[in-house]
Design a protein around this motif. Sequence first.
Motif, PDB file in Angstrom:
ATOM      1  N   ILE A   1       0.857  -1.189   0.000  1.00 44.46           N
ATOM      2  CA  ILE A   1       0.000   0.000   0.000  1.00 44.46           C
ATOM      3  C   ILE A   1       0.887   1.231   0.000  1.00 44.46           C
ATOM      4  CG2 ILE A   1      -1.672   1.358   1.342  1.00 44.46           C
ATOM      5  CD1 ILE A   1      -2.942  -1.170   2.286  1.00 44.46           C
ATOM      6  N   ALA A   2       0.498   2.248  -0.773  1.00 43.66           N
ATOM      7  CA  ALA A   2       1.303   3.469  -0.848  1.00 43.66           C
ATOM      8  C   ALA A   2       0.419   4.658  -1.197  1.00 43.66           C
ATOM      9  CB  ALA A   2       2.425   3.309  -1.864  1.00 43.66           C
ATOM     10  N   ILE A   3       1.038   5.833  -1.221  1.00 42.13           N
ATOM     11  CA  ILE A   3       0.378   7.078  -1.604  1.00 42.13           C
ATOM     12  C   ILE A   3       0.793   7.404  -3.027  1.00 42.13           C
ATOM     13  CG2 ILE A   3       0.108   9.538  -1.081  1.00 42.13           C
ATOM     14  CD1 ILE A   3       1.060   8.849   1.799  1.00 42.13           C
ATOM     15  N   ASP A   4      -0.124   7.313  -3.973  1.00 38.87           N
ATOM     16  CA  ASP A   4       0.227   7.468  -5.387  1.00 38.87           C
ATOM     17  C   ASP A   4       1.453   6.595  -5.676  1.00 38.87           C
ATOM     18  OD1 ASP A   4      -1.894   9.127  -5.812  1.00 38.87           O
ATOM     19  OD2 ASP A   4      -0.740  10.975  -5.945  1.00 38.87           O
TER      20      ASP A   4
ATOM     21  N   ASP B   1       3.201   2.614   8.762  1.00 37.84           N
ATOM     22  CA  ASP B   1       3.153   4.075   8.652  1.00 37.84           C
ATOM     23  C   ASP B   1       3.383   4.498   7.204  1.00 37.84           C
ATOM     24  OD1 ASP B   1       2.804   4.332  11.377  1.00 37.84           O
ATOM     25  OD2 ASP B   1       4.938   4.685  11.794  1.00 37.84           O
ATOM     26  N   LEU B   2       2.699   5.547   6.798  1.00 35.85           N
ATOM     27  CA  LEU B   2       2.955   6.224   5.533  1.00 35.85           C
ATOM     28  C   LEU B   2       3.316   7.673   5.837  1.00 35.85           C
ATOM     29  CD1 LEU B   2      -0.011   4.922   3.312  1.00 35.85           C
ATOM     30  CD2 LEU B   2       2.380   4.162   3.239  1.00 35.85           C
ATOM     31  N   ILE B   3       4.195   8.241   5.049  1.00 38.41           N
ATOM     32  CA  ILE B   3       4.595   9.639   5.225  1.00 38.41           C
ATOM     33  C   ILE B   3       3.911  10.481   4.152  1.00 38.41           C
ATOM     34  CG2 ILE B   3       6.501  11.261   5.387  1.00 38.41           C
ATOM     35  CD1 ILE B   3       6.449   9.085   7.547  1.00 38.41           C
ATOM     36  N   ALA B   4       3.158  11.484   4.591  1.00 35.02           N
ATOM     37  CA  ALA B   4       2.473  12.361   3.644  1.00 35.02           C
ATOM     38  C   ALA B   4       3.485  13.139   2.815  1.00 35.02           C
ATOM     39  CB  ALA B   4       1.567  13.326   4.403  1.00 35.02           C
ATOM     40  N   PRO B   5       3.188  13.386   1.548  1.00 34.69           N
ATOM     41  CA  PRO B   5       4.095  14.180   0.713  1.00 34.69           C
ATOM     42  C   PRO B   5       4.315  15.579   1.295  1.00 34.69           C
ATOM     43  CG  PRO B   5       2.476  13.034  -0.638  1.00 34.69           C
ATOM     44  CD  PRO B   5       2.048  12.856   0.791  1.00 34.69           C
ATOM     45  N   ASP B   6       5.425  16.189   0.932  1.00 36.59           N
ATOM     46  CA  ASP B   6       5.734  17.541   1.403  1.00 36.59           C
ATOM     47  C   ASP B   6       4.894  18.594   0.679  1.00 36.59           C
ATOM     48  OD1 ASP B   6       7.669  16.645   3.188  1.00 36.59           O
ATOM     49  OD2 ASP B   6       9.226  16.625   1.624  1.00 36.59           O
TER      50      ASP B   6
ATOM     51  N   LEU C   1      -3.943  16.921  -3.419  1.00 34.82           N
ATOM     52  CA  LEU C   1      -4.784  15.741  -3.234  1.00 34.82           C
ATOM     53  C   LEU C   1      -4.070  14.510  -3.777  1.00 34.82           C
ATOM     54  CD1 LEU C   1      -7.549  14.616  -2.352  1.00 34.82           C
ATOM     55  CD2 LEU C   1      -8.359  15.059  -4.681  1.00 34.82           C
ATOM     56  N   TYR C   2      -4.028  13.453  -2.967  1.00 36.83           N
ATOM     57  CA  TYR C   2      -3.348  12.217  -3.325  1.00 36.83           C
ATOM     58  C   TYR C   2      -4.296  11.028  -3.098  1.00 36.83           C
ATOM     59  CZ  TYR C   2       0.808  15.198  -2.955  1.00 36.83           C
ATOM     60  OH  TYR C   2       1.722  16.205  -3.114  1.00 36.83           O
ATOM     61  N   MET C   3      -3.874   9.866  -3.577  1.00 38.45           N
ATOM     62  CA  MET C   3      -4.671   8.653  -3.409  1.00 38.45           C
ATOM     63  C   MET C   3      -3.848   7.576  -2.720  1.00 38.45           C
ATOM     64  SD  MET C   3      -6.568   6.309  -6.323  1.00 38.45           S
ATOM     65  CE  MET C   3      -5.017   5.958  -7.178  1.00 38.45           C
ATOM     66  N   ILE C   4      -4.439   6.953  -1.710  1.00 34.62           N
ATOM     67  CA  ILE C   4      -3.849   5.785  -1.073  1.00 34.62           C
ATOM     68  C   ILE C   4      -4.470   4.559  -1.725  1.00 34.62           C
ATOM     69  CG2 ILE C   4      -3.573   4.518   1.090  1.00 34.62           C
ATOM     70  CD1 ILE C   4      -3.839   7.191   2.560  1.00 34.62           C
ATOM     71  N   TRP C   5      -3.628   3.630  -2.189  1.00 34.17           N
ATOM     72  CA  TRP C   5      -4.131   2.458  -2.910  1.00 34.17           C
ATOM     73  C   TRP C   5      -3.210   1.277  -2.668  1.00 34.17           C
ATOM     74  CZ3 TRP C   5      -2.661   2.186  -8.747  1.00 34.17           C
ATOM     75  CH2 TRP C   5      -1.419   2.773  -8.968  1.00 34.17           C
ATOM     76  N   HIS C   6      -3.678   0.085  -3.004  1.00 40.69           N
ATOM     77  CA  HIS C   6      -2.823  -1.101  -2.846  1.00 40.69           C
ATOM     78  C   HIS C   6      -2.609  -1.763  -4.199  1.00 40.69           C
ATOM     79  CE1 HIS C   6      -5.888  -4.365  -3.206  1.00 40.69           C
ATOM     80  NE2 HIS C   6      -6.709  -3.501  -2.623  1.00 40.69           N
TER      81      HIS C   6
END
Length: 304
Positions: free
Chosen positions: A204-207, A234-239, A243-248
């Motif tokens: 799972i990741a952010i984009d 844990d995931l680290i939000a972009p700097d 708007l982003y998408m979390i997906w697997h």
Amino acid sequence: MQGGGHEQGHKNKLSAKKKHTKMDTTTEYSACIFDCVVNSVDLIEIICQYLPVVSVARLALTSKTISDATQQLHGLRREVDAAKQLVELYGFSPDHLYLFLEYYKINQPDMLRGSEDADVNDAEGRLTLTWEAQLSHWRNRVDWYHEHSDSSQELVQWVQRWNAQCSDASRPRALVALPGETIACTVDHLNRQTRNTAIIQMQIAIDSYQVVEGNRGEISQICHGSSSGVRQFDLIAPDRPGLYMIWHNAGAHYSFQQAAAEQWPDYIEALKDWRSVNFVAWLRVDPCVTPRAASDSVSLQNVL
């Protein structure tokens, strides 16, 4: 000079009117539906109050008979019902359609089609911006999951439940976090494949943000077997705000690192086929986020 400026201003106004597209109408109808779902207001009570006068006029002009107008009203009613199902059963945010539109307009604008564009060729794969279309898509995915989760030898990967902790996790599938904030995630998952001996990863990741560098959740890795249960990561939000998408996604490599480096897909390309995108949640990165308590975990597998 003043006369010329006035004339130019008039031209600009006319130009602005011409730019009022069907996509704008989609946004206005979404606003009406949002109010119905969030505030439980009856659709008939608010439709003329919520929609701008120009939209009501457009509706009247395109409804040549009372029957036509009634059909359009029934269409809005179906939209409200579809929105309520996705919100209540699967934890979708009431503004999911807004977020979906915003995300695609930035990343894949050519894949969008308005709810009124009935003449668009579906074979082109473009997306209809309606709650009904979103519900139909999700229902098909849930049905497929339940049909294959117990007996099929095919690869089945699914996030069964989802929860996250960040600055504003009051809507589990529409998070808001500070730039660079750590998002604590919890998933209940299934990862199973018994057709062959391929090594399969679930991540799972952010984009595609810093996936190779380790910004991903390593959910499970299997080989001709099955994995299920709760995983925390844990995931680290972009700097950068946005708007982003979390997906697997599924990988087929010897290790998590190799799957991340060689197979994790570019999200821009993946968005060309929304049916294959394993959407989990939206993530808004906002340096001015107002902290709100997290909600309970949501199920992604309820049967409609």
